[in-house]
Design an enzyme around this catalytic site. Sequence first.
Site, PDB file in Angstrom:
ATOM      1  CG  PHE A 154       4.640  77.630 -21.974  1.00  0.00           C
ATOM      2  CD1 PHE A 154       4.520  79.022 -21.963  1.00  0.00           C
ATOM      3  CD2 PHE A 154       5.913  77.073 -22.103  1.00  0.00           C
ATOM      4  CE1 PHE A 154       5.652  79.826 -22.063  1.00  0.00           C
ATOM      5  CE2 PHE A 154       7.029  77.883 -22.197  1.00  0.00           C
ATOM      6  CZ  PHE A 154       6.905  79.266 -22.181  1.00  0.00           C
ATOM      7  CD  GLU A 155       6.587  71.946 -24.704  1.00  0.00           C
ATOM      8  OE1 GLU A 155       6.420  71.315 -25.781  1.00  0.00           O
ATOM      9  OE2 GLU A 155       7.073  71.425 -23.687  1.00  0.00           O
ATOM     10  CG  LEU A 156      -0.051  75.676 -29.716  1.00  0.00           C
ATOM     11  CD1 LEU A 156       0.581  75.488 -31.087  1.00  0.00           C
ATOM     12  CD2 LEU A 156      -1.385  74.947 -29.644  1.00  0.00           C
TER      13      LEU A 156
END
Length: 584
Positions: free
Chosen positions: A480-482
């Site tokens: 999700f962070e990417l």
Amino acid sequence: MFTFCWILLLFIKGAEVREFNLTGCLHKEPERIYHAITDEEFILECVLPSQHRIHMYNNSFLYKSNVLWFWQQKDGEPLKIISSKSTNPTQEGNALWFRPIGINASGVYICMIREEIPCLSNVIKVQAKNNTNCSDNGRNELSLLIEEGHSISCPGIHCYNHLQRSPVTWYKNGIRVMFKEIRSSLKLKDDTIYLRRTYEQDAGIYVCDYILFDNSIQWTMRRVVRVKIIARNTLHSPNILSPSGMKTLEVEIGKPLKIECKVFFGFESNFLPMITWYRDNKESKSEPLLQKPTRIRVEELEGKSFVHVATLREVTERDLNSNLICFAQNSVGNSTGVLKLKRKERALFIFILYGAIAVLVGLLLGSAFVYQHWIEIVLMYRNYLAKDETIGDRKEFDAFVSYAKQDSFERDSTFLNEEQFALEVLPEVLENKYGYKLCLLERDILPGGAYTDDIVTAIQQSRRAIIILSPGYVNGPSIFELQAAVNCALEDNMLKLILIKYKSFQEPESLPPIVKKALKILPVVTWKSSNSPNKQFWKYMRYHMPVKNTRGLGKNSVKFFFHRLFSMVINSRKATGRSQQTKK
């Protein structure tokens, strides 16, 4: 030996004549009796005399070797074989061509075409032109002006008005001229061919035949007319195409030289134009070069270009001080083209050549050096000359670090996992060594907030997003962070992503499309299990990190930058020398 060959050849020819039984041909009535006029062209074909045949002769006859010709000049004399190498008459296809026919050519001519015509006899009676008692013998060669109206008559046809005769049969280039095939501009009337408008394709060999009846004897009168199509004589002087005007040519003293003069001449029917080269020296009179003038005949209706070549055995100082002139003349006038010889400066040429090679080699070596040390050059420039891009951008962090979180039972103290790499190795080098400020979720984000909001806010407050890729990252919740970093980068041009390939992985099918595209196009730096600041990995990391100049600008910085660059070049040469010695 030569005499023996001739005797053998004569023996073979005699055997060939005896091989064929020609007695019947000699004693039977000839197929036709031809009358010919001396000093004119005459054609005798080997073909049955059908009244309705279309082809008179065929010069492309495939069985020329199968056509045999024999000649008996007077009654009682032996037959003579006519060699295929005879010059007059000559064998062309299935016909004998007399160019011209002489008074001694009278006699009986027998031809044979194996497997087609076993025996065919014709008689030719040749009459001297001055004994014809006729002033209307006509012309056997006609030059007709193109695009004008003309007529082609059978020569001497009015000389036999006192005898009964058949209509005239016309042949053009061996093909009978049929009335139904005549084009609209050509008309056959009263045994004469009328050309309303003459074209280039009207040129050729015309043969007219007609039978004369003298008491009980029938004999065929055959005349040949060569038709040539000409144009109006040119109204212009020759056009010198090269050298046009005055042209300069660089030469070497003592070397041979060929010079060409290319000239275009218009059509002329009764004049031979001339091309020549001559030398015009100011100190002496004009003199021709060694080559004789070339005289040519322009037979093409639209004119033709000709090239005259002169050769100088060796170029001398006298040639450099002279003008070489191409002179062309026709019946209208003359034209000239001037060629000036100039000494070739070999030293200057070699200097320029070597200089160009040196510059090219220098560019190649410089390009190779820059390509090999591009990262180092950029980092040096950033350290000493580049402007700090972090000033005034209102960003709190230089880079946000995203990695896969490890459970306590998954950790192995013997290997460096991605969490240890993110929390220990990256800060040790990027923060402590090079002064960057990293955003680590466990250290720099206060607990208690919403996870997704905290991640997006941290990424927006950063100039770079460092993504540590591994199998656990692409298959876990940290992906999700990417995705959030990619979305923020699309909205903020200052934010850039740096992908670190920590471990090899295979992309799962469940990845969002935007993440798959980012993995394909974004720069990737591969970790090779080394935390030394001098390794290539850290150079690539600094290259992708924002420019952060803590040394300031100034004269000393510029001097130090070039000093470092010079040292890099010297070290590169030393390393190359050591590698060559090691190979030896």
